[in-house]
Design a protein around this motif. Structure first.
Motif, PDB file in Angstrom:
ATOM      1  N   LEU A  11      53.794 -43.290 -48.583  1.00  0.00           N
ATOM      2  CA  LEU A  11      55.193 -43.688 -48.502  1.00  0.00           C
ATOM      3  C   LEU A  11      55.868 -42.866 -47.406  1.00  0.00           C
ATOM      4  O   LEU A  11      55.773 -41.638 -47.394  1.00  0.00           O
ATOM      5  CB  LEU A  11      55.881 -43.441 -49.845  1.00  0.00           C
ATOM      6  N   ARG A  38      46.156 -55.625 -41.264  1.00  0.00           N
ATOM      7  CA  ARG A  38      47.074 -55.348 -42.361  1.00  0.00           C
ATOM      8  C   ARG A  38      47.442 -56.656 -43.063  1.00  0.00           C
ATOM      9  O   ARG A  38      47.406 -57.732 -42.462  1.00  0.00           O
ATOM     10  CB  ARG A  38      48.338 -54.633 -41.884  1.00  0.00           C
ATOM     11  N   ALA A  40      50.523 -57.902 -45.698  1.00  0.00           N
ATOM     12  CA  ALA A  40      51.739 -57.680 -46.470  1.00  0.00           C
ATOM     13  C   ALA A  40      51.776 -58.672 -47.627  1.00  0.00           C
ATOM     14  O   ALA A  40      51.145 -59.738 -47.556  1.00  0.00           O
ATOM     15  CB  ALA A  40      52.965 -57.844 -45.580  1.00  0.00           C
ATOM     16  N   PRO A  87      60.313 -50.961 -42.019  1.00  0.00           N
ATOM     17  CA  PRO A  87      59.998 -51.561 -43.327  1.00  0.00           C
ATOM     18  C   PRO A  87      59.020 -52.724 -43.215  1.00  0.00           C
ATOM     19  O   PRO A  87      58.185 -52.920 -44.117  1.00  0.00           O
ATOM     20  CB  PRO A  87      61.373 -52.015 -43.824  1.00  0.00           C
ATOM     21  N   GLU A  88      59.079 -53.463 -42.131  1.00  0.00           N
ATOM     22  CA  GLU A  88      58.166 -54.601 -41.974  1.00  0.00           C
ATOM     23  C   GLU A  88      56.726 -54.184 -41.680  1.00  0.00           C
ATOM     24  O   GLU A  88      55.833 -55.031 -41.618  1.00  0.00           O
ATOM     25  CB  GLU A  88      58.667 -55.560 -40.876  1.00  0.00           C
ATOM     26  N   ASP A  89      56.491 -52.898 -41.491  1.00  0.00           N
ATOM     27  CA  ASP A  89      55.126 -52.399 -41.361  1.00  0.00           C
ATOM     28  C   ASP A  89      54.472 -52.187 -42.727  1.00  0.00           C
ATOM     29  O   ASP A  89      53.278 -51.868 -42.804  1.00  0.00           O
ATOM     30  CB  ASP A  89      55.112 -51.072 -40.597  1.00  0.00           C
ATOM     31  N   THR A  90      55.237 -52.340 -43.783  1.00  0.00           N
ATOM     32  CA  THR A  90      54.700 -52.166 -45.131  1.00  0.00           C
ATOM     33  C   THR A  90      53.602 -53.187 -45.393  1.00  0.00           C
ATOM     34  O   THR A  90      53.819 -54.395 -45.244  1.00  0.00           O
ATOM     35  CB  THR A  90      55.813 -52.322 -46.181  1.00  0.00           C
ATOM     36  N   GLN A 108      47.293 -48.286 -48.666  1.00  0.00           N
ATOM     37  CA  GLN A 108      48.660 -48.814 -48.724  1.00  0.00           C
ATOM     38  C   GLN A 108      49.589 -47.981 -47.853  1.00  0.00           C
ATOM     39  O   GLN A 108      49.618 -46.752 -47.950  1.00  0.00           O
ATOM     40  CB  GLN A 108      49.169 -48.785 -50.172  1.00  0.00           C
ATOM     41  N   VAL A 109      50.364 -48.677 -47.028  1.00  0.00           N
ATOM     42  CA  VAL A 109      51.441 -48.053 -46.256  1.00  0.00           C
ATOM     43  C   VAL A 109      52.751 -48.685 -46.700  1.00  0.00           C
ATOM     44  O   VAL A 109      52.903 -49.908 -46.658  1.00  0.00           O
ATOM     45  CB  VAL A 109      51.241 -48.256 -44.743  1.00  0.00           C
ATOM     46  N   THR A 110      53.666 -47.851 -47.140  1.00  0.00           N
ATOM     47  CA  THR A 110      54.980 -48.323 -47.569  1.00  0.00           C
ATOM     48  C   THR A 110      56.041 -47.593 -46.772  1.00  0.00           C
ATOM     49  O   THR A 110      56.081 -46.359 -46.757  1.00  0.00           O
ATOM     50  CB  THR A 110      55.195 -48.072 -49.071  1.00  0.00           C
ATOM     51  N   VAL A 111      56.879 -48.370 -46.099  1.00  0.00           N
ATOM     52  CA  VAL A 111      57.959 -47.807 -45.295  1.00  0.00           C
ATOM     53  C   VAL A 111      59.272 -48.162 -45.978  1.00  0.00           C
ATOM     54  O   VAL A 111      59.683 -49.322 -46.013  1.00  0.00           O
ATOM     55  CB  VAL A 111      57.931 -48.339 -43.856  1.00  0.00           C
ATOM     56  N   SER A 112      59.909 -47.153 -46.534  1.00  0.00           N
ATOM     57  CA  SER A 112      61.121 -47.402 -47.312  1.00  0.00           C
ATOM     58  C   SER A 112      61.942 -46.127 -47.402  1.00  0.00           C
ATOM     59  O   SER A 112      61.393 -45.023 -47.435  1.00  0.00           O
ATOM     60  CB  SER A 112      60.751 -47.880 -48.723  1.00  0.00           C
TER      61      SER A 112
END
Length: 113
Positions: A11, A38, A40, A87-90, A108-112
């Motif tokens: 995260l 990736r 999503a 965020p769209e890289d999540t 998992q990659v979460t951009v938030s």
């Protein structure tokens, strides 16, 4: 038989950075072209970046200038440095060897915020 193991996801806040790693083990693991994909939620899996056995790279337009793919053939490891994350890289990020259609388990990659 080649196996791929990814790590480095997590995260991160928008604008942050992550470094993904993919370790390839098995016969001839260091000689293949390799790639990061990736996926999503609700979307198809897409190519993010690729690198040839001699280091030639290619990037999706959506990550150009923000991601750098590299490899260490001695360690049979491929890296992807991701900066200015959005965020769209999540997504779940997968390591891939196109020639033999081999995939890792994903990280998992979460951009938030």
């Amino acid at each position: 038989q080649v196996q791929l193991v990814e790590s480095g996801g997590g995260l991160v806040q928008p604008g942050g950075s992550l470094r993904l790693s993919c370790v390839a083990s098995g016969r001839n693991a260091g000689i293949y072209n390799m790639a990061w994909y990736r996926q999503a939620p609700g979307k198809e899996r897409e190519l993010v970046a690729s690198i040839s056995a001699v280091g030639r790279t290619n990037y999706a337009d959506s990550v150009k200038g923000r991601c750098t793919i590299s490899r260490d053939n001695a360690k049979t490891t491929v890296y992807m440095e991701m900066n200015s994350l959005k965020p769209e890289d999540t997504a779940v990020y997968y390591c891939n060897i196109p020639l033999i259609n081999k995939w890792g388990q994903g990280t998992q990659v979460t951009v938030s915020s």
